[in-house]
Design an enzyme around this catalytic site. Structure first.
Site, short mmCIF file in Angstrom:
data_model
loop_
_atom_site.label_atom_id
_atom_site.label_comp_id
_atom_site.label_asym_id
_atom_site.label_seq_id
_atom_site.Cartn_x
_atom_site.Cartn_y
_atom_site.Cartn_z
N LYS A 51 0.84 -1.21 0.00
CA LYS A 51 0.00 0.00 0.00
C LYS A 51 0.87 1.26 0.00
CE LYS A 51 -3.81 -2.40 2.29
NZ LYS A 51 -4.58 -2.67 3.51
N ASP A 85 -10.53 3.08 4.53
CA ASP A 85 -10.85 1.65 4.39
C ASP A 85 -12.35 1.45 4.23
OD1 ASP A 85 -8.88 -0.34 4.33
OD2 ASP A 85 -8.45 -0.15 6.47
N GLN A 89 -4.18 -1.65 9.87
CA GLN A 89 -4.22 -2.95 9.20
C GLN A 89 -4.78 -4.03 10.13
OE1 GLN A 89 -3.62 -3.36 6.00
NE2 GLN A 89 -3.75 -5.57 5.93
N1 GUN Z 1 -6.79 -6.81 6.28
C1 GUN Z 1 -7.17 -7.47 5.16
N2 GUN Z 1 -7.70 -6.61 4.24
C2 GUN Z 1 -7.65 -5.38 4.82
C3 GUN Z 1 -8.04 -4.09 4.38
O1 GUN Z 1 -8.56 -3.89 3.27
N3 GUN Z 1 -7.81 -3.08 5.26
C4 GUN Z 1 -7.26 -3.27 6.49
N4 GUN Z 1 -7.10 -2.21 7.29
N5 GUN Z 1 -6.90 -4.46 6.93
C5 GUN Z 1 -7.08 -5.51 6.10
#
Ligand code: GUN
Length: 292
Positions: A55, A122, A99
């Site tokens: 990311k 998110d 995350q």
């Molecule tokens: N863990 C798995 N997918 C995601 C996501 O799209 N965002 C976040 N914050 N954690 C994740």
């Protein structure tokens, strides 16, 4: 037997990211600073670190600023909630993510609720989920939104189709079912949300014009579960041991690609399907946050 075409998330994501990079330049010249995303990583989960680093790298590639905040496994819930409050107030920051999964001693729901909805890129906060359900402007969750963009990019017909979503997670299956039933394109599907308590799943999935596999089990969907000509979107990603590879593993999804693909009209592969689109959606949300 149908001749299948690939829903290529790398190609589609690259095209969208070029637009996002242009948008970032425009906001920078308008207000003197471009989009800025922060990602918070708590603990030592290897897969989470890989995702977060991807990311951050994607941010750099489209000209966003990014900040990676790594906190130790021993971080308390109060410490993390305090960090979230600071990030909520940080005027240099357009959006941030924490995350998931978090270490077991931290309540992820409490953390999600603490994030201010206008920085929740998110799209996990109940306010943004509620906005999605009502069709109001807000941040859409990244994976479902990436799938919608992928279907749009390839002009896949959705109106009146039967869409079966397997898996009811808060971050993929549940929001996916809502987006596919919206009165919009892509959408206007008749949606069935299947899960671990669904009876006779293969009979149900064989009725799907569009099948979205988001249950998190390697190669679970087999050819006998898929109708000829179906559109199949594979959301899973798993490492499985493979002695024939130099790395010692290969990536597979929730769908047994080799046997399912020949039955499909369209199929999103793993890797290279939904994965690149998820990060693209996060970038899109961050740009939106900055443009507000
Ligand atoms: N863990 C798995 N997918 C995601 C996501 O799209 N965002 C976040 N914050 N954690 C994740």
């Amino acid at each position: 037997m149908a001749t299948y075409q690939l829903l290529d998330g790398k190609r589609c994501g690259d095209a969208l990211r070029a637009e996002i990079a242009k948008g970032a330049l425009e906001v920078r010249s308008g207000r003197g600073r471009g989009p800025h995303l922060a990602a918070v990583l708590v603990g030592n989960d290897g897969a989470s670190r890989t995702y977060v680093e991807a990311k951050v790298k994607a941010c750099e590639e489209v000209g966003f600023r990014s900040s990676l905040i790594t906190l130790p496994e021993t971080t308390t819930e109060d410490d993390l909630l305090h960090r979230v409050k600071q990030l909520n107030k940080d005027k240099e920051l357009d959006g941030f993510i924490v995350q998931l999964p978090l270490p077991e001693h931290i309540d992820a729901d409490k953390v999600t609720l603490a994030i201010t909805p206008d920085k929740d890129v998110d799209g996990f906060h109940p306010e943004n989920i509620g906005r999605m359900v009502l069709g109001l402007p807000g941040f859409l969750p990244a994976t479902p939104s990436g799938i919608v963009e992928l279907l749009r990019h390839y002009h896949v017909e959705t109106a009146g189709k039967h869409c079966v979503v397997i898996g009811r997670s808060h971050i993929v299956g549940t929001p996916m079912s809502i987006l596919m039933s919206r009165n919009a394109y892509p959408g206007n599907c008749t949606v069935t949300l299947a899960h671990s308590r669904t009876k006779d799943l293969p009979t149900l999935t064989r009725q799907a014009d569009i099948l979205i596999a988001a249950l998190g089990k390697p190669e679970f969907v087999t050819a006998d579960m898929v109708k000829d000509g179906a559109v199949v979107v594979d959301v899973g990603i798993h490492r499985i041991a493979d002695a024939a590879r130099k790395s010692g593993f290969r990536l597979v999804g929730d769908v047994k690609f080799d046997e399912v693909a020949p039955k499909c009209s369209w199929i999103a592969p793993v890797p290279g399907g939904v994965g690149p689109m998820t990060i693209t959606s996060l970038l899109l949300n961050t740009l939106k946050a900055c443009q507000r």
